[in-house]
Design a protein around this motif. Structure first.
Motif, PDB file in Angstrom:
ATOM      1  N   GLN A  65       1.002  -1.345   0.295  1.00  0.00           N
ATOM      2  CA  GLN A  65      -0.171   0.142   0.005  1.00  0.00           C
ATOM      3  C   GLN A  65       0.829   1.255  -0.125  1.00  0.00           C
ATOM      4  OE1 GLN A  65      -2.439  -0.510   3.538  1.00  0.00           O
ATOM      5  NE2 GLN A  65      -4.084  -1.617   2.350  1.00  0.00           N
ATOM      6  N   PHE A  66       0.387   2.404  -0.658  1.00  0.00           N
ATOM      7  CA  PHE A  66       0.952   3.651  -0.551  1.00  0.00           C
ATOM      8  C   PHE A  66      -0.087   4.680  -0.815  1.00  0.00           C
ATOM      9  CE2 PHE A  66       1.233   1.450  -4.605  1.00  0.00           C
ATOM     10  CZ  PHE A  66       0.885   2.424  -5.475  1.00  0.00           C
ATOM     11  N   LEU A  67       0.665   5.976  -0.470  1.00  0.00           N
ATOM     12  CA  LEU A  67      -0.280   7.243  -0.388  1.00  0.00           C
ATOM     13  C   LEU A  67       0.251   7.864  -1.921  1.00  0.00           C
ATOM     14  CD1 LEU A  67      -0.500   8.832   3.040  1.00  0.00           C
ATOM     15  CD2 LEU A  67      -2.449   8.015   1.863  1.00  0.00           C
ATOM     16  N   VAL A  68      -0.582   8.426  -2.682  1.00  0.00           N
ATOM     17  CA  VAL A  68      -0.428   9.389  -3.712  1.00  0.00           C
ATOM     18  C   VAL A  68      -1.098  10.516  -3.447  1.00  0.00           C
ATOM     19  CG1 VAL A  68       0.245   7.302  -5.188  1.00  0.00           C
ATOM     20  CG2 VAL A  68      -1.943   8.237  -5.343  1.00  0.00           C
ATOM     21  N   PRO A  69      -0.727  11.684  -4.326  1.00  0.00           N
ATOM     22  CA  PRO A  69      -1.930  12.918  -3.938  1.00  0.00           C
ATOM     23  C   PRO A  69      -3.043  12.566  -4.752  1.00  0.00           C
ATOM     24  CG  PRO A  69       0.203  13.328  -4.916  1.00  0.00           C
ATOM     25  CD  PRO A  69       0.414  11.952  -4.692  1.00  0.00           C
ATOM     26  N   ASP A 388      -5.215  15.910  -0.120  1.00  0.00           N
ATOM     27  CA  ASP A 388      -5.960  15.535  -1.123  1.00  0.00           C
ATOM     28  C   ASP A 388      -5.071  14.178  -1.232  1.00  0.00           C
ATOM     29  OD1 ASP A 388      -7.491  17.547  -0.575  1.00  0.00           O
ATOM     30  OD2 ASP A 388      -7.090  18.385  -2.874  1.00  0.00           O
ATOM     31  N   ALA A 389      -5.638  13.079  -1.035  1.00  0.00           N
ATOM     32  CA  ALA A 389      -4.830  11.922  -1.173  1.00  0.00           C
ATOM     33  C   ALA A 389      -5.522  10.316  -1.230  1.00  0.00           C
ATOM     34  CB  ALA A 389      -4.030  11.602   0.091  1.00  0.00           C
ATOM     35  N   LEU A 390      -4.803   9.766  -2.038  1.00  0.00           N
ATOM     36  CA  LEU A 390      -5.460   8.202  -2.452  1.00  0.00           C
ATOM     37  C   LEU A 390      -4.650   7.068  -1.419  1.00  0.00           C
ATOM     38  CD1 LEU A 390      -5.803   8.310  -6.399  1.00  0.00           C
ATOM     39  CD2 LEU A 390      -7.199   9.436  -4.655  1.00  0.00           C
ATOM     40  N   VAL A 391      -5.303   6.333  -1.040  1.00  0.00           N
ATOM     41  CA  VAL A 391      -4.703   5.120  -0.166  1.00  0.00           C
ATOM     42  C   VAL A 391      -4.744   4.076  -1.356  1.00  0.00           C
ATOM     43  CG1 VAL A 391      -4.503   3.300   1.680  1.00  0.00           C
ATOM     44  CG2 VAL A 391      -5.254   5.792   2.132  1.00  0.00           C
ATOM     45  N   VAL A 392      -3.604   3.618  -2.074  1.00  0.00           N
ATOM     46  CA  VAL A 392      -3.575   2.691  -3.006  1.00  0.00           C
ATOM     47  C   VAL A 392      -2.977   1.416  -2.426  1.00  0.00           C
ATOM     48  CG1 VAL A 392      -2.472   1.978  -5.183  1.00  0.00           C
ATOM     49  CG2 VAL A 392      -3.157   4.254  -4.832  1.00  0.00           C
ATOM     50  N   ASP A 393      -3.775   0.233  -2.870  1.00  0.00           N
ATOM     51  CA  ASP A 393      -3.485  -1.125  -2.555  1.00  0.00           C
ATOM     52  C   ASP A 393      -3.229  -1.919  -3.622  1.00  0.00           C
ATOM     53  OD1 ASP A 393      -3.024  -3.683  -1.729  1.00  0.00           O
ATOM     54  OD2 ASP A 393      -4.539  -3.685   0.012  1.00  0.00           O
ATOM     55  N   ALA A 394      -1.919  -2.274  -4.106  1.00  0.00           N
ATOM     56  CA  ALA A 394      -1.552  -2.959  -5.440  1.00  0.00           C
ATOM     57  C   ALA A 394      -1.872  -4.468  -5.408  1.00  0.00           C
ATOM     58  CB  ALA A 394      -0.242  -2.826  -5.584  1.00  0.00           C
ATOM     59  N   MET A 395      -2.371  -4.672  -4.136  1.00  0.00           N
ATOM     60  CA  MET A 395      -2.417  -6.377  -4.123  1.00  0.00           C
ATOM     61  C   MET A 395      -4.030  -6.631  -3.243  1.00  0.00           C
ATOM     62  SD  MET A 395      -0.552  -8.510  -5.010  1.00  0.00           S
ATOM     63  CE  MET A 395      -0.435 -10.041  -4.089  1.00  0.00           C
ATOM     64  N   THR A 396      -4.879  -5.738  -4.105  1.00  0.00           N
ATOM     65  CA  THR A 396      -6.507  -5.938  -3.606  1.00  0.00           C
ATOM     66  C   THR A 396      -6.933  -7.521  -4.218  1.00  0.00           C
ATOM     67  OG1 THR A 396      -7.373  -4.644  -5.198  1.00  0.00           O
ATOM     68  CG2 THR A 396      -7.032  -3.737  -3.178  1.00  0.00           C
ATOM     69  N   GLU A 397      -7.839  -8.170  -3.702  1.00  0.00           N
ATOM     70  CA  GLU A 397      -8.139  -9.526  -4.325  1.00  0.00           C
ATOM     71  C   GLU A 397      -8.358  -9.415  -5.611  1.00  0.00           C
ATOM     72  OE1 GLU A 397     -11.387 -13.073  -3.268  1.00  0.00           O
ATOM     73  OE2 GLU A 397     -11.007 -11.330  -1.654  1.00  0.00           O
ATOM     74  N   TYR A 418       0.054   1.470 -14.764  1.00  0.00           N
ATOM     75  CA  TYR A 418      -0.316   0.984 -15.958  1.00  0.00           C
ATOM     76  C   TYR A 418      -1.329  -0.169 -15.805  1.00  0.00           C
ATOM     77  CZ  TYR A 418       4.083   2.756 -18.593  1.00  0.00           C
ATOM     78  OH  TYR A 418       4.848   3.453 -19.133  1.00  0.00           O
ATOM     79  N   LEU A 419      -1.536  -0.553 -14.797  1.00  0.00           N
ATOM     80  CA  LEU A 419      -2.543  -1.801 -14.769  1.00  0.00           C
ATOM     81  C   LEU A 419      -3.601  -1.511 -13.749  1.00  0.00           C
ATOM     82  CD1 LEU A 419      -0.135  -4.843 -14.824  1.00  0.00           C
ATOM     83  CD2 LEU A 419      -1.654  -4.035 -16.444  1.00  0.00           C
ATOM     84  N   GLY A 420      -3.293  -0.416 -12.984  1.00  0.00           N
ATOM     85  CA  GLY A 420      -4.350  -0.249 -11.711  1.00  0.00           C
ATOM     86  C   GLY A 420      -5.835   0.170 -12.239  1.00  0.00           C
ATOM     87  N   ASP A 421      -6.544   0.321 -11.372  1.00  0.00           N
ATOM     88  CA  ASP A 421      -8.060   0.857 -11.565  1.00  0.00           C
ATOM     89  C   ASP A 421      -8.543   1.150 -10.073  1.00  0.00           C
ATOM     90  OD1 ASP A 421      -8.846  -1.658 -10.474  1.00  0.00           O
ATOM     91  OD2 ASP A 421      -9.157  -2.199 -12.608  1.00  0.00           O
ATOM     92  N   ASP A 422     -10.022   1.485 -10.103  1.00  0.00           N
ATOM     93  CA  ASP A 422     -10.771   1.840  -8.992  1.00  0.00           C
ATOM     94  C   ASP A 422     -10.594   0.782  -7.989  1.00  0.00           C
ATOM     95  OD1 ASP A 422     -12.295   0.584 -10.758  1.00  0.00           O
ATOM     96  OD2 ASP A 422     -13.946   0.937  -9.503  1.00  0.00           O
ATOM     97  N   ARG A 423     -10.344  -0.638  -8.216  1.00  0.00           N
ATOM     98  CA  ARG A 423     -10.149  -1.534  -7.356  1.00  0.00           C
ATOM     99  C   ARG A 423      -9.135  -1.719  -6.300  1.00  0.00           C
ATOM    100  NH1 ARG A 423     -11.570  -6.122 -11.696  1.00  0.00           N
ATOM    101  NH2 ARG A 423     -10.037  -4.523 -12.810  1.00  0.00           N
ATOM    102  N   ASN A 424      -7.996  -0.506  -6.814  1.00  0.00           N
ATOM    103  CA  ASN A 424      -6.922  -0.438  -6.110  1.00  0.00           C
ATOM    104  C   ASN A 424      -6.776   0.816  -5.384  1.00  0.00           C
ATOM    105  OD1 ASN A 424      -5.724  -1.655  -9.313  1.00  0.00           O
ATOM    106  ND2 ASN A 424      -4.892  -2.745  -7.234  1.00  0.00           N
TER     107      ASN A 424
END
Length: 436
Positions: A65-69, A388-397, A418-424
């Motif tokens: 997981q990581f934070l992006v603006p 203003d931030a997103l919590v991103v999880d690259a390994m959601t189910e 390149y591959l992520g979407d709203d599920r991440n």
């Protein structure tokens, strides 16, 4: 301390000197929606005590997981959402006549506008767009409905009542004086809401559908209320040719807007694909910014913007979805398409250096904030800015971005782009408020 949050983990953002910086062990503290400290994890206890923050306010991000603006969409047509993925077999001007104007005209009905705008804003928020610059329609009432929806959902936005008084269909055109009157009425409505997240923006559609009188008076309105301007510029060659015929006394398309007082440091110019060196210099000198909308430019076959040229000229540049000329609401798609367009430029030109994923990320975040004049408020993580931030999880189910044990954090971030979407995107914050 009430209203406080502390995030511990990897933070990714752009800075003044770096297109992308990855801070793998970082602590960010937030209070009343603003970032109050950024530090190393070993100082967490000291920071909590210094700011009187309870340990229950601390959230530890997972390994992947990581934070992006928050992502910033510098050009979106809110009423065109129902047309996303539709009618893209047409060129720009035909597409406007056949699909766009009839769809926008439906917003004369505020009830239709409410239902449709709710879906639009929800879609953008789900994809991590915390800030958007919206074109509404020519209708005062439904433009205020869009503002109502944005306020309820908590997005940061600019909203413009569209202006068009000529070369438009009978069912979707304004009288010049009425257009100006309703524009001021709309601006006063938005200002009167006293919402720091919501701002009005002057919005002449483009030179083809606006008389010089209308554009010039809109320039005066922008100066009167000290608010920004958004419009389209040099999107397609057919459009450029039409503007040349309508305004033969001007040297180029940009000069038409310059004469009307619409080229300023607060101007957002969508597309700007076919600009001469003279026009580029004019934008640079006046501090105007460009919204690069690669999905739309490819989908409607309008042209290939040279983003690297814009960057090297020192002109502000952000990304836009341009829904529905662009068929996706996702700024991740905008990043990917920007990379694709730049790669195509490198194929057809010798010795051309395409942009990389770090530059695309910058354009979707800090670059967008600069274009919108919000660089002191949002766009990256700095003390004093809004969270203003997103919590991103690259390994959601259900994630499509497969992560391997050997992947570095930089690898994981690339895979998300390149591959992520709203599920991440598992959480979305605007000014510290969790909106998704």
């Amino acid at each position: 301390m009430n209203g406080a949050m502390v995030f511990c983990g990897t933070v990714v953002h752009s800075t003044k000197n770096e297109y992308m910086t990855i801070l793998e062990d970082t602590v960010i503290g937030v209070h009343h929606g603003k970032i109050i400290f950024i530090d190393e994890p070993g100082n967490v206890r000291t920071l909590l005590q210094a700011h009187n923050i309870d340990e229950d306010c601390v959230k530890h991000l997972g390994k992947h997981q990581f934070l992006v603006p928050g992502l910033i969409d510098t050009h979106a047509h809110a009423p065109q959402y129902p047309n996303c993925g539709k009618g893209l077999d047409s060129g720009l001007l035909e597409w406007l006549e056949k699909y766009t104007f009839p769809t926008e005209a439906k917003c004369q009905d505020p009830e239709y506008a409410l239902e449709m705008y709710t879906r639009t804003v929800n879609c953008l928020l789900r994809y991590g767009t915390t800030t958007a610059s919206y074109f509404a329609t020519i209708h005062y009432k439904s433009s205020t409905v869009l503002c109502d929806v944005i306020e309820k959902m908590g997005q940061r936005a600019f909203v413009g009542k569209v202006n068009m008084d000529t070369n438009s269909p009978d069912f979707y055109v304004e009288d010049t004086d009425e257009s100006l009157k309703e524009t001021e009425r709309f601006i006063q409505n938005v200002i009167g809401r006293k919402n720091n997240l919501l701002k009005p923006i002057v919005t002449p559609r483009f030179a083809i559908t606006c008389s010089m009188k209308l554009m010039s008076e809109l320039g005066k309105i922008s100066r009167k209320y000290d608010i920004p301007i958004q419009t389209h510029l040099s999107e397609s060659l057919n459009e450029c040719e039409a503007v040349k015929k309508l305004f033969p006394e001007f040297a180029n398309y940009t000069s038409v807007y310059q004469e009307a007082g619409l080229i300023t440091k607060k101007t957002i110019l969508a597309h700007a694909v076919h600009l001469s060196d003279c026009e580029m210099a004019l934008l640079k000198a006046n501090g105007a910014g460009i919204s690069h909308c690669p999905n739309s430019n490819i989908s409607l076959r309008s042209g290939l913007l040279d983003a690297q040229r814009v960057i090297s000229c020192g002109i502000k540049i952000g990304l836009g979805t341009d829904i529905s000329g662009g068929y996706s609401c996702s700024m991740l798609d905008a990043m990917r398409m920007a990379l694709g367009v730049s790669n195509v430029n490198s194929i057809i030109r010798q010795n051309y250096q395409p942009i990389d994923y770090k530059q695309a990320f910058m354009m979707a975040t800090l670059g967008g904030s600069r274009v919108l004049g919000l660089e002191d408020v949002t766009g990256n993580f700095e003390v004093g800015k809004d969270f203003d931030a997103l919590v991103v999880d690259a390994m959601t189910e259900s994630s499509l971005a497969g992560v391997e044990d050997c992947d570095t954090m930089e690898d994981i971030i690339q895979k998300f782009i390149y591959l992520g979407d709203d599920r991440n995107i598992i959480e979305v914050y605007v000014a510290g408020r969790r909106v998704v």
